[in-house]
Design an enzyme around this catalytic site. Structure first.
Site, short mmCIF file in Angstrom:
data_model
loop_
_atom_site.label_atom_id
_atom_site.label_comp_id
_atom_site.label_asym_id
_atom_site.label_seq_id
_atom_site.Cartn_x
_atom_site.Cartn_y
_atom_site.Cartn_z
N ASP A 1 109.00 67.06 54.30
CA ASP A 1 109.38 66.17 55.41
C ASP A 1 110.09 66.87 56.57
O ASP A 1 110.71 66.21 57.37
CB ASP A 1 110.21 64.98 54.88
CG ASP A 1 111.70 65.22 54.91
OD1 ASP A 1 112.12 66.36 54.61
OD2 ASP A 1 112.44 64.28 55.23
N GLU A 2 109.99 68.19 56.63
CA GLU A 2 110.66 68.85 57.76
C GLU A 2 109.85 70.04 58.27
O GLU A 2 109.10 70.66 57.53
CB GLU A 2 112.07 69.32 57.37
CG GLU A 2 112.05 70.26 56.22
CD GLU A 2 113.41 70.78 55.78
OE1 GLU A 2 114.29 71.00 56.65
OE2 GLU A 2 113.58 70.99 54.58
N ASP B 1 113.10 66.41 61.06
CA ASP B 1 113.25 65.96 59.67
C ASP B 1 113.05 64.45 59.61
O ASP B 1 113.69 63.70 60.34
CB ASP B 1 114.67 66.34 59.18
CG ASP B 1 114.86 66.11 57.69
OD1 ASP B 1 115.16 67.07 56.98
OD2 ASP B 1 114.71 64.94 57.25
P1 TTP Z 1 115.58 64.80 52.70
O1 TTP Z 1 115.08 65.08 54.08
O2 TTP Z 1 116.72 65.59 52.19
O3 TTP Z 1 116.01 63.26 52.60
P2 TTP Z 1 115.38 61.97 53.26
O4 TTP Z 1 114.27 62.29 54.18
O5 TTP Z 1 115.03 61.00 52.18
O6 TTP Z 1 116.61 61.36 54.04
P3 TTP Z 1 117.27 61.85 55.41
O7 TTP Z 1 117.09 60.72 56.35
O8 TTP Z 1 118.70 62.11 55.06
O9 TTP Z 1 116.54 63.08 55.83
O10 TTP Z 1 114.41 64.94 51.66
C1 TTP Z 1 113.07 64.59 51.97
C2 TTP Z 1 112.38 63.97 50.77
O11 TTP Z 1 112.41 64.86 49.66
C3 TTP Z 1 113.03 62.68 50.31
O12 TTP Z 1 112.55 61.53 50.98
C4 TTP Z 1 112.71 62.68 48.83
C5 TTP Z 1 112.60 64.14 48.45
N1 TTP Z 1 113.82 64.56 47.73
C6 TTP Z 1 113.83 64.52 46.33
O13 TTP Z 1 112.83 64.14 45.71
N2 TTP Z 1 114.97 64.91 45.66
C7 TTP Z 1 116.10 65.32 46.32
O14 TTP Z 1 117.12 65.64 45.67
C8 TTP Z 1 116.08 65.37 47.76
C9 TTP Z 1 117.30 65.83 48.53
C10 TTP Z 1 114.92 65.00 48.41
MG MG Z 2 114.47 63.78 55.62
#
Ligand code: TTP
Ligand code: MG
Length: 364
Positions: free
Chosen positions: A114-115, A8
């Site tokens: 992103d995962e 992720d």
């Molecule tokens: P996430 O992997 O949940 O968050 P992140 O990558 O920003 O942070 P982390 O380091 O905790 O993993 O989500 C991935 C992307 O999806 C994030 O960069 C933006 C988008 N996203 C939204 O647009 N709205 C949301 O509510 C969430 C949770 C994510």
């Molecule tokens: Mg993330």
């Protein structure tokens, strides 16, 4: 032996923006709706870790994020940078990340932008699997200048939970080559977690479980399968197995839904229907041309993107009952989606348009 990894990206959208604009590096940065000095509507997509120190996180109203940033400023800390999302850019980066993973691992499943899950069973041991993940992490840092967090475990469930326990830039292994030890490790790991850390347990289930005196996975395991079924139905049954780390869902390569599209930024922002419809018509013809060259006969979904001068972007899509194949059909549907932008249905304050895009999806 099954060995699965979950990867992720860290603060994904924000990390990409920080990378691409050196003067923002090290500052609190938020990707989301336009804050309009606190009057903006919409929410935060994501915040980098510096901005999270201000209490800003995904899904927070953007007006609140603005407020938190102003308070930080009053305390003498740097004001946050606000950036509007560039989904096409993030999708491109996501594609590059997947490409890197594929250099090392034959089967990957992209679970979101992103995962992804990686099936590392072929590596034969947890030690080797961790080495592969280190290599992938390094390649992502070297080539894309981004960091990610990885969890490794005997199944997707454990891998996903593990990847979230050491962020950013973590590598967490929950498993062992000997099956009995592996199962024990996974159990110990899960038992001390908060129920909320189990994927699928959101705020509503959390409250209902807390009302039953359940806070940790350890507590959840005291409820019998019957009791959980009685309280939560099928979802209760799922929870029963999740609390025990049981999950045998396979890593499946997802063939991405193909789509073909074009977009165009106008030389000047405009609301001239003749000009805009002229460009839209030309774009529809190009899109159909490319669709046919790529070997697709028909499309079912049409998506129109409109970006206003202030960068606010709206996408409207329509799926046909039966597939269509001609440029004329696409033009007709695109026009139907476009017309509301010339009046108050989609554009009540007569904003000028900066860019339009048209895309066909569900290709056959
Ligand atoms: P996430 O992997 O949940 O968050 P992140 O990558 O920003 O942070 P982390 O380091 O905790 O993993 O989500 C991935 C992307 O999806 C994030 O960069 C933006 C988008 N996203 C939204 O647009 N709205 C949301 O509510 C969430 C949770 C994510
Ligand atoms: Mg993330």
């Amino acid at each position: 032996m099954r060995i699965i990894a979950h990867l992720d990206m860290d603060a994904f959208f924000a990390a990409v923006e920080e990378r691409d604009t050196p003067r923002w590096r090290g500052l609190p940065l938020i990707v989301g709706a336009d804050p309009q000095e606190g009057r903006g509507r919409g929410v935060v997509s994501t915040a980098n870790y510096k901005a999270r120190e201000y209490g800003i996180h995904s899904a927070l109203p953007i007006s609140k994020a603005w407020q938190f940033s102003q308070w930080a400023k009053q305390r003498g800390e740097p004001e946050a940078i606000f950036v509007e999302p560039d989904m096409e850019k993030y999708a491109r980066v996501s594609e590059e990340i997947a490409k890197i993973a594929r250099e090392f691992v034959p089967t990957i499943e992209r679970a979101s932008i992103d995962e992804m899950y990686l099936d590392l069973s072929f590596s034969g041991s947890y030690g080797k699997a961790a080495e592969f993940c280190q290599k992938i992490k390094k390649e992502i840092t070297d080539k894309e200048k981004l960091t990610c967090s990885v969890g490794i475990g005997p199944n997707k469930l454990i891998a996903k939970i593990a990847s979230d326990t050491q962020k950013p830039n973590g590598l967490t292994v929950v498993g062992a080559d000997e099956e009995k030890t592996c199962t024990e490790l996974a159990e110990v790991f899960l038992e001390s977690l908060f129920i909320r850390q189990i994927p699928g347990i959101g705020p509503k289930t959390e409250i209902r479980l807390q009302e039953l005196g359940i806070f940790l996975v350890r507590d959840l395991k005291k409820l019998s399968l019957e009791k959980l079924k009685e309280k939560f139905g099928k979802w209760g049954e799922d929870m029963y197995y999740k609390a025990r780390g049981i999950d045998d869902s396979p890593v499946v390569e997802e063939y991405e839904a193909k789509s073909i599209g074009e977009q165009e930024t106008f030389p000047q922002n405009t609301l001239d229907p003749n000009f805009i419809i002229g460009r839209l018509t030309a774009m529809c013809e190009n899109v159909i041309g490319r669709m046919k060259r790529d070997g697709f006969k028909e499309f079912r979904t049409i998506a129109l993107t409109v970006r206003f001068g202030g960068f606010e972007t709206k996408t409207r899509a329509h799926t046909l009952k039966s597939p269509a194949d001609s440029a004329d059909a696409l033009k007709k549907e695109a026009l139907k989606l476009m017309m509301p932008f010339f009046d108050k249905r989609e554009n009540p304050s007569n904003k000028l348009i900066r860019l339009i895009g048209v895309r066909v999806e569900k290709l056959e």
